[in-house]
Scaffold this motif. Structure first.
Motif, mmCIF file in Angstrom:
data_model
loop_
_atom_site.group_PDB
_atom_site.id
_atom_site.type_symbol
_atom_site.label_atom_id
_atom_site.label_comp_id
_atom_site.label_asym_id
_atom_site.label_seq_id
_atom_site.Cartn_x
_atom_site.Cartn_y
_atom_site.Cartn_z
ATOM 1 N N LEU A 113 -19.775 -11.913 28.356
ATOM 2 C CA LEU A 113 -20.101 -11.053 29.489
ATOM 3 C C LEU A 113 -19.627 -9.645 29.149
ATOM 4 O O LEU A 113 -18.425 -9.392 29.012
ATOM 5 N N ASN A 114 -20.578 -8.751 28.987
ATOM 6 C CA ASN A 114 -20.253 -7.377 28.613
ATOM 7 C C ASN A 114 -19.726 -6.594 29.810
ATOM 8 O O ASN A 114 -19.961 -6.955 30.969
ATOM 9 N N ILE A 115 -19.031 -5.516 29.517
ATOM 10 C CA ILE A 115 -18.327 -4.732 30.540
ATOM 11 C C ILE A 115 -18.800 -3.288 30.459
ATOM 12 O O ILE A 115 -18.814 -2.690 29.377
ATOM 13 N N VAL A 116 -19.188 -2.722 31.600
ATOM 14 C CA VAL A 116 -19.576 -1.317 31.635
ATOM 15 C C VAL A 116 -18.613 -0.560 32.538
ATOM 16 O O VAL A 116 -18.267 -1.021 33.628
ATOM 17 N N THR A 117 -18.154 0.583 32.052
ATOM 18 C CA THR A 117 -17.141 1.357 32.770
ATOM 19 C C THR A 117 -17.571 2.819 32.857
ATOM 20 O O THR A 117 -18.312 3.322 32.015
ATOM 21 N N VAL A 118 -17.069 3.489 33.899
ATOM 22 C CA VAL A 118 -17.356 4.904 34.121
ATOM 23 C C VAL A 118 -16.033 5.633 34.291
ATOM 24 O O VAL A 118 -15.200 5.231 35.110
ATOM 25 N N ASP A 119 -15.826 6.689 33.528
ATOM 26 C CA ASP A 119 -14.644 7.538 33.686
ATOM 27 C C ASP A 119 -15.020 8.676 34.627
ATOM 28 O O ASP A 119 -15.750 9.599 34.244
ATOM 29 N N HIS A 146 -17.082 2.170 46.003
ATOM 30 C CA HIS A 146 -16.378 0.937 46.365
ATOM 31 C C HIS A 146 -17.246 0.036 47.247
ATOM 32 O O HIS A 146 -17.339 -1.183 47.011
ATOM 33 N N LEU A 147 -17.906 0.612 48.229
ATOM 34 C CA LEU A 147 -18.725 -0.173 49.148
ATOM 35 C C LEU A 147 -19.956 -0.752 48.458
ATOM 36 O O LEU A 147 -20.538 -1.727 48.948
ATOM 37 N N ALA A 148 -20.351 -0.163 47.337
ATOM 38 C CA ALA A 148 -21.476 -0.703 46.562
ATOM 39 C C ALA A 148 -21.064 -1.923 45.738
ATOM 40 O O ALA A 148 -21.905 -2.513 45.053
ATOM 41 N N GLY A 149 -19.781 -2.283 45.803
ATOM 42 C CA GLY A 149 -19.316 -3.494 45.128
ATOM 43 C C GLY A 149 -18.754 -3.297 43.747
ATOM 44 O O GLY A 149 -18.505 -4.275 43.030
ATOM 45 N N HIS A 150 -18.526 -2.054 43.362
ATOM 46 C CA HIS A 150 -17.967 -1.779 42.044
ATOM 47 C C HIS A 150 -16.438 -1.795 42.092
ATOM 48 O O HIS A 150 -15.838 -1.552 43.144
ATOM 49 N N GLN A 151 -15.832 -2.084 40.967
ATOM 50 C CA GLN A 151 -14.369 -2.087 40.872
ATOM 51 C C GLN A 151 -13.870 -0.650 40.716
ATOM 52 O O GLN A 151 -14.416 0.121 39.911
ATOM 53 N N GLU A 195 -12.746 -6.632 35.462
ATOM 54 C CA GLU A 195 -12.116 -7.846 35.984
ATOM 55 C C GLU A 195 -13.003 -9.069 35.746
ATOM 56 O O GLU A 195 -12.524 -10.124 35.304
ATOM 57 N N ALA A 196 -14.290 -8.948 36.024
ATOM 58 C CA ALA A 196 -15.199 -10.075 35.816
ATOM 59 C C ALA A 196 -15.287 -10.437 34.340
ATOM 60 O O ALA A 196 -15.334 -11.625 33.982
ATOM 61 N N GLY A 197 -15.317 -9.422 33.483
ATOM 62 C CA GLY A 197 -15.388 -9.690 32.048
ATOM 63 C C GLY A 197 -14.161 -10.419 31.534
ATOM 64 O O GLY A 197 -14.273 -11.342 30.710
ATOM 65 N N VAL A 198 -12.992 -10.022 32.026
ATOM 66 C CA VAL A 198 -11.759 -10.705 31.615
ATOM 67 C C VAL A 198 -11.758 -12.147 32.117
ATOM 68 O O VAL A 198 -11.416 -13.082 31.369
ATOM 69 N N ASN A 199 -12.130 -12.365 33.381
ATOM 70 C CA ASN A 199 -12.150 -13.726 33.923
ATOM 71 C C ASN A 199 -13.129 -14.616 33.166
ATOM 72 O O ASN A 199 -12.855 -15.806 32.946
#
Length: 297
Positions: free
Chosen positions: A5-11, A75-80, A273-277
């Protein structure tokens, strides 16, 4: 690939806050610049929503204080929501006490806006290096459980070239932290950075895709990272920069949005978090290291 499961992040930072511009733009002048972050964030939210992608947004506390509604919308869109510090200072240029104060301030700002605990962190410019490994203990003490601050490459500003290239657990006296390093493709004895920042903008997309596929074939998740200003090719140009800083920041800005769209289409993505789990479920005996990144006893 089902087992990855790949992980996408935004700085989440403004274009004038990057480490490349630190000498040209003092922090005391940040408020004199007009914010440009809302439009590219909206683009990202739309791109993610249309593909049912959830991401981790590492938010600068300075930005969150001035754009609370934007952070609440993410946050309300469901992102970490994770911390990207308050003032975008390199970790190894701070004392442990300064680092803790900055981290606490950012966590307080973000948790107040979202009403949720902040458990993820990324250091500005991946600045947890050999000079700042002490930061892991402080992160754990302040409630951080997921970190994405390690880049296993050689670089003039950052890098831990001997760090693992897979997700691993750091054991501290305050509890464990899961570290997911920025993605590298192993080519012979070299670690080639993939899927983020200037590397993503510089490489032709076919190369990025091929390297991400190689990482997945090895059973590793890809960790991609993007900055909102990379989707803003019309941003003001900062004068009197060194050629290296100018190149790193401005190369191929006009191509970022198209490349990111293809990347989101070609691979499956989720939060840190999802990727780690997902990784834990498939690797019940993780690689465990001490805060000095040596094998844990």
């Amino acid at each position: 690939m089902a087992d990855v499961l790949n992980i996408v992040t935004v700085d989440v930072e403004e274009y004038f806050q990057v480490s490349n511009f630190e000498k040209a733009i003092p922090r005391a002048e940040w408020d004199s610049f007009a914010s440009r972050i809302a439009l590219p964030i909206q683009k990202l939210l739309e791109m993610f929503a249309s593909r049912q992608v959830k991401a981790t947004f590492f938010v600068l506390g300075w930005v969150a204080q001035r754009q609370p509604r934007l952070i609440r919308e993410i946050h309300l869109a469901g992102h970490q929501i994770g911390s990207h510090s308050t003032w975008h200072r390199l970790v190894y240029e701070q004392s442990p006490e300064e680092f803790r104060r900055d981290l606490r301030e950012s966590i307080a700002i973000l948790s107040d806006i979202t009403g949720s605990a902040v458990t993820a962190y990324r250091a500005p410019s991946f600045s947890i290096t050999e000079k700042s490994l002490w930061a892991f203990e402080i992160l754990a003490e302040e409630g951080i459980r997921y970190d994405a601050s390690v880049f296993p490459i050689y670089h003039d500003r950052y890098g831990l070239p001997k760090a693992p290239v897979i997700p691993f657990q750091i054991r501290t006296q305050a509890g464990p932290i899961w570290e997911v390093p920025a993605s590298v493709a192993r080519i012979s004895a070299l670690n080639i950075p993939v899927a983020g920042g200037g590397y993503f903008r510089l490489y032709p997309y076919w190369l990025t895709r091929a390297l991400c596929q190689k990482i997945q074939r090895e059973g590793r998740p890809v960790l991609a990272y993007i900055h909102p200003w990379e989707l803003d090719p019309d941003q003001p140009r900062i004068p009197r920069l060194r050629w290296s800083a100018r190149f790193r920041h401005y190369v191929n800005l006009t191509k970022t949005e198209h490349k990111l769209s293809r990347l989101l289409e070609d691979f499956h993505w989720n939060t840190l978090e999802a990727g780690v789990n997902h990784w834990i479920a498939r690797h019940p005996e993780p690689t465990m290291l001490s805060p000095c990144l040596s094998p844990a006893e």
